[in-house]
Design an enzyme around this catalytic site. Structure first.
Site, mmCIF file in Angstrom:
data_model
loop_
_atom_site.group_PDB
_atom_site.id
_atom_site.type_symbol
_atom_site.label_atom_id
_atom_site.label_comp_id
_atom_site.label_asym_id
_atom_site.label_seq_id
_atom_site.Cartn_x
_atom_site.Cartn_y
_atom_site.Cartn_z
ATOM 1 C CB THR A 63 -16.156 11.965 58.046
ATOM 2 O OG1 THR A 63 -16.322 11.665 56.648
ATOM 3 C CG2 THR A 63 -16.294 13.457 58.269
ATOM 4 C CG HIS A 64 -13.800 6.631 60.114
ATOM 5 N ND1 HIS A 64 -13.534 5.787 59.051
ATOM 6 C CD2 HIS A 64 -12.601 6.868 60.698
ATOM 7 C CE1 HIS A 64 -12.229 5.552 58.997
ATOM 8 N NE2 HIS A 64 -11.638 6.193 59.979
ATOM 9 C CE LYS A 95 -8.777 2.682 56.155
ATOM 10 N NZ LYS A 95 -9.344 3.688 57.080
ATOM 11 C CB SER A 153 -0.341 3.845 59.274
ATOM 12 O OG SER A 153 -1.619 3.656 59.865
ATOM 13 N N GLY A 268 -5.371 12.304 63.522
ATOM 14 C CA GLY A 268 -6.595 12.105 64.299
ATOM 15 C C GLY A 268 -6.381 12.450 65.755
ATOM 16 N NE ARG A 269 -5.922 7.287 67.912
ATOM 17 C CZ ARG A 269 -5.519 6.012 67.878
ATOM 18 N NH1 ARG A 269 -5.596 5.282 68.974
ATOM 19 N NH2 ARG A 269 -5.046 5.472 66.773
HETATM 20 O O1 S5P Z 1 -3.413 2.862 56.931
HETATM 21 C C1 S5P Z 1 -4.206 3.629 57.422
HETATM 22 C C2 S5P Z 1 -5.241 4.209 56.679
HETATM 23 C C3 S5P Z 1 -6.093 5.114 57.287
HETATM 24 S S1 S5P Z 1 -7.202 5.975 56.302
HETATM 25 N N1 S5P Z 1 -4.082 3.976 58.729
HETATM 26 C C4 S5P Z 1 -4.938 4.857 59.350
HETATM 27 O O2 S5P Z 1 -4.744 5.142 60.527
HETATM 28 N N2 S5P Z 1 -5.998 5.394 58.634
HETATM 29 C C5 S5P Z 1 -6.996 6.272 59.282
HETATM 30 O O3 S5P Z 1 -6.341 7.459 59.751
HETATM 31 C C6 S5P Z 1 -7.673 5.650 60.506
HETATM 32 O O4 S5P Z 1 -8.857 4.974 60.127
HETATM 33 C C7 S5P Z 1 -7.939 6.855 61.386
HETATM 34 O O5 S5P Z 1 -9.178 7.435 61.028
HETATM 35 C C8 S5P Z 1 -6.822 7.836 61.046
HETATM 36 C C9 S5P Z 1 -5.652 7.821 62.008
HETATM 37 O O6 S5P Z 1 -6.047 8.203 63.281
HETATM 38 P P1 S5P Z 1 -5.005 8.485 64.466
HETATM 39 O O7 S5P Z 1 -5.894 8.801 65.636
HETATM 40 O O8 S5P Z 1 -4.192 7.260 64.678
HETATM 41 O O9 S5P Z 1 -4.180 9.672 64.032
#
Ligand code: S5P
Length: 299
Positions: A63-64, A95, A153, A268-269
């Site tokens: 979650t956020h 974080k 990432s 996530g997405r």
């Molecule tokens: O380096 C990071 C660390 C985190 S926790 N890169 C990320 O993307 N996240 C989290 O992972 C980010 O805050 C989001 O909640 C999730 C990735 O989401 P997506 O929609 O790109 O898959």
């Protein structure tokens, strides 16, 4: 091959000293799922709808809480109830990044009272070890766990090289009770040369302490039972490689679990943005990540 990646999640669960890490590893084995879903939506209803549709497929819901406009502690209570019913752990992706005293308050107080409902949370190592001491003073007595962000990432981020090495070092210095792993893109916890020497000789620096730890707090390699075990949770995952327009970079479940030796993919997405098909897509991710793990074990 990294020593941790040749063990099953079940074997690792048996030896882990932290209750949250143990529970996560047990759930992973039981549900055959090394998939965490990141529910980055902004209302309680949306979060709960997604959790209800994919909860059985995942080992962890991330979650956020600060993006949920109608957050209440009743919502948190319902999430905890679902986590017990559907068998997953709750990871609040807060974080933390401040001095020890401030993060202690941010973790335990305020509107969100994160420590009262989140099994796992995370912190940037940037402020130094005080951030771990502060968070552990609240979380460790509750059996919670902490991940350090050793890598990120997003494109051109600064968590690389020496920063990553020192993040791992900081976790080792903190001991095994509260810091259970890392947010990272790779198996960053490569055994240090001292640990290897210790394992072979049963002593450090020629002092002959047998199975004593490297730094005196029980977190070195003192034999198989004492072997360190960090969980690597990895975001930036979709079924095909790519990115978004704001610097996010995606790799596939196979790249993350098989090639990089990480433990859990965070999606996530890739899941919640596929409206109406969340459960089907979550199953695709679960299967892909689990097959990559099984293949890795066979190597
Ligand atoms: O380096 C990071 C660390 C985190 S926790 N890169 C990320 O993307 N996240 C989290 O992972 C980010 O805050 C989001 O909640 C999730 C990735 O989401 P997506 O929609 O790109 O898959």
């Amino acid at each position: 091959m990294h020593p941790t990646t040749i063990k099953t999640y079940a074997e690792r669960a048996k030896l882990h000293p932290n209750p949250t890490a143990r529970r996560l590893l047990e759930i992973m084995e039981r549900k055959k799922s090394n998939l965490a879903v990141s529910v980055d939506v902004t209302t309680v209803k949306e979060v709960l709808d997604i959790v209800r549709s994919v909860g059985t497929k995942v080992c962890c819901v991330k979650t956020h809480c600060d993006i949920i406009q109608d957050f209440t502690l009743d919502f948190a209570k319902e999430l905890v109830r679902l986590s017990q019913q559907m068998d997953f752990i709750i990871f609040e992706d807060r974080k933390f990044a401040d001095i020890g005293n401030t993060v202690t308050l941010q973790y335990s107080a305020g509107l969100h009272r994160i420590s009262s409902w989140a099994d796992l949370t995370n912190a940037h190592p940037l402020p130094g070890p005080g951030i771990i001491s502060g968070l552990s003073s609240v979380g460790q007595p509750l059996g919670r766990g902490l991940l350090l962000l050793a890598e990120m990432s997003s494109k051109d981020n600064l968590a690389t090289g020496q920063y990553t090495t020192e993040a791992v070092q900081m976790a080792r210095q903190a001991g095994r009770g509260f810091v259970v792993g890392f947010i990272a893109m790779n198996r960053v916890d490569i055994p240090s040369p001292v640990s290897k020497i210790q394992k072979v000789n049963g002593m450090v620096n020629g002092h002959g302490h047998g199975n004593a730890s490297v730094n005196g707090n029980g977190n070195g390699y003192g034999g198989d039972k004492e072997m360190e075990d960090y969980l690597i949770l990895t975001p930036g995952v979709q079924l095909s490689k790519g990115g978004d327009t704001l610097g996010q970079q995606y790799r596939t479940p196979h790249q993350v679990i098989f090639d990089s030796g990480c433990d859990v993919i965070i999606v996530g997405r890739g899941i919640y943005a596929v409206k109406g098909k969340e459960a089907e897509v979550a199953e695709e991710y679960r299967k892909a990540a689990w097959e990559a793990y099984e293949r890795r074990l066979r190597c």
